[in-house]
Scaffold this motif. Structure first.
Motif, PDB file in Angstrom:
ATOM      1  N   THR A  33      34.660  28.889  41.129  1.00  0.00           N
ATOM      2  CA  THR A  33      34.564  29.671  39.906  1.00  0.00           C
ATOM      3  C   THR A  33      34.709  28.765  38.685  1.00  0.00           C
ATOM      4  O   THR A  33      35.712  28.753  37.994  1.00  0.00           O
ATOM      5  CB  THR A  33      35.633  30.777  39.882  1.00  0.00           C
ATOM      6  N   ASN A  34      33.669  27.986  38.455  1.00  0.00           N
ATOM      7  CA  ASN A  34      33.642  27.084  37.308  1.00  0.00           C
ATOM      8  C   ASN A  34      33.200  27.866  36.081  1.00  0.00           C
ATOM      9  O   ASN A  34      32.021  28.115  35.872  1.00  0.00           O
ATOM     10  CB  ASN A  34      32.683  25.920  37.590  1.00  0.00           C
ATOM     11  N   ALA A  54      38.255  42.250  31.847  1.00  0.00           N
ATOM     12  CA  ALA A  54      38.752  42.685  33.148  1.00  0.00           C
ATOM     13  C   ALA A  54      37.813  42.250  34.267  1.00  0.00           C
ATOM     14  O   ALA A  54      38.256  41.785  35.319  1.00  0.00           O
ATOM     15  CB  ALA A  54      38.922  44.206  33.162  1.00  0.00           C
ATOM     16  N   LEU A  55      36.508  42.381  34.041  1.00  0.00           N
ATOM     17  CA  LEU A  55      35.523  41.945  35.024  1.00  0.00           C
ATOM     18  C   LEU A  55      35.674  40.451  35.301  1.00  0.00           C
ATOM     19  O   LEU A  55      35.695  40.012  36.455  1.00  0.00           O
ATOM     20  CB  LEU A  55      34.104  42.248  34.524  1.00  0.00           C
ATOM     21  N   LEU A  56      35.808  39.675  34.240  1.00  0.00           N
ATOM     22  CA  LEU A  56      35.984  38.228  34.389  1.00  0.00           C
ATOM     23  C   LEU A  56      37.285  37.897  35.113  1.00  0.00           C
ATOM     24  O   LEU A  56      37.337  36.964  35.913  1.00  0.00           O
ATOM     25  CB  LEU A  56      35.956  37.554  33.013  1.00  0.00           C
ATOM     26  N   HIS A  57      38.325  38.667  34.835  1.00  0.00           N
ATOM     27  CA  HIS A  57      39.607  38.456  35.520  1.00  0.00           C
ATOM     28  C   HIS A  57      39.442  38.659  37.023  1.00  0.00           C
ATOM     29  O   HIS A  57      40.016  37.930  37.824  1.00  0.00           O
ATOM     30  CB  HIS A  57      40.658  39.413  34.958  1.00  0.00           C
ATOM     31  N   GLY A  58      38.624  39.650  37.400  1.00  0.00           N
ATOM     32  CA  GLY A  58      38.366  39.886  38.813  1.00  0.00           C
ATOM     33  C   GLY A  58      37.614  38.744  39.470  1.00  0.00           C
ATOM     34  O   GLY A  58      37.824  38.428  40.635  1.00  0.00           O
ATOM     35  N   ILE A  59      36.735  38.106  38.719  1.00  0.00           N
ATOM     36  CA  ILE A  59      35.941  36.992  39.263  1.00  0.00           C
ATOM     37  C   ILE A  59      36.733  35.689  39.262  1.00  0.00           C
ATOM     38  O   ILE A  59      36.770  34.978  40.256  1.00  0.00           O
ATOM     39  CB  ILE A  59      34.635  36.814  38.469  1.00  0.00           C
ATOM     40  N   PHE A  60      37.380  35.386  38.142  1.00  0.00           N
ATOM     41  CA  PHE A  60      38.024  34.080  37.978  1.00  0.00           C
ATOM     42  C   PHE A  60      39.520  34.085  38.244  1.00  0.00           C
ATOM     43  O   PHE A  60      40.145  33.030  38.289  1.00  0.00           O
ATOM     44  CB  PHE A  60      37.762  33.535  36.575  1.00  0.00           C
TER      45      PHE A  60
END
Length: 98
Positions: A33-34, A54-60
């Motif tokens: 997850t760069n 929130a979406l980014l928090h789930g990914i990264f």
């Protein structure tokens, strides 16, 4: 009375977006997850910005590091409510009845 643009993001909504981010990460088999290769854009509405975060928090995860770029309020990009306000208000009214 419906207030544009749809109110605030609830804690449940935040968790749902975070879960969606985790599902996207799993489905796309994202291992590295760069965040340097990710650009995210949002409307100027706080609810949309928080949804993106929130979406980014789930990914990264906790490390974060991705900036949510906010478009100018007069920008019509990503803002269907402003460009098609009557149609969007009708959709909101219909959905609020269910």
């Amino acid at each position: 009375e419906i207030s544009a643009p749809f109110g605030c993001l609830t804690s449940k909504g935040f968790e749902q977006m975070k879960d969606l981010g985790k599902k996207i990460k799993y489905r796309l088999k994202i291992e590295d997850t760069n965040e340097a290769i990710v650009k995210v854009y949002s409307t100027p509405y706080q609810r949309t910005q928080l949804s993106a975060q929130a979406l980014l928090h789930g990914i990264f995860g906790e490390k974060g590091g991705v900036t949510v770029n906010v478009n100018h309020p007069n920008s019509k990009i990503l803002n269907c409510f402003e460009t098609r306000s009557e149609e969007m208000l009708e959709l909101v009214k219909q959905n609020s009845k269910t």
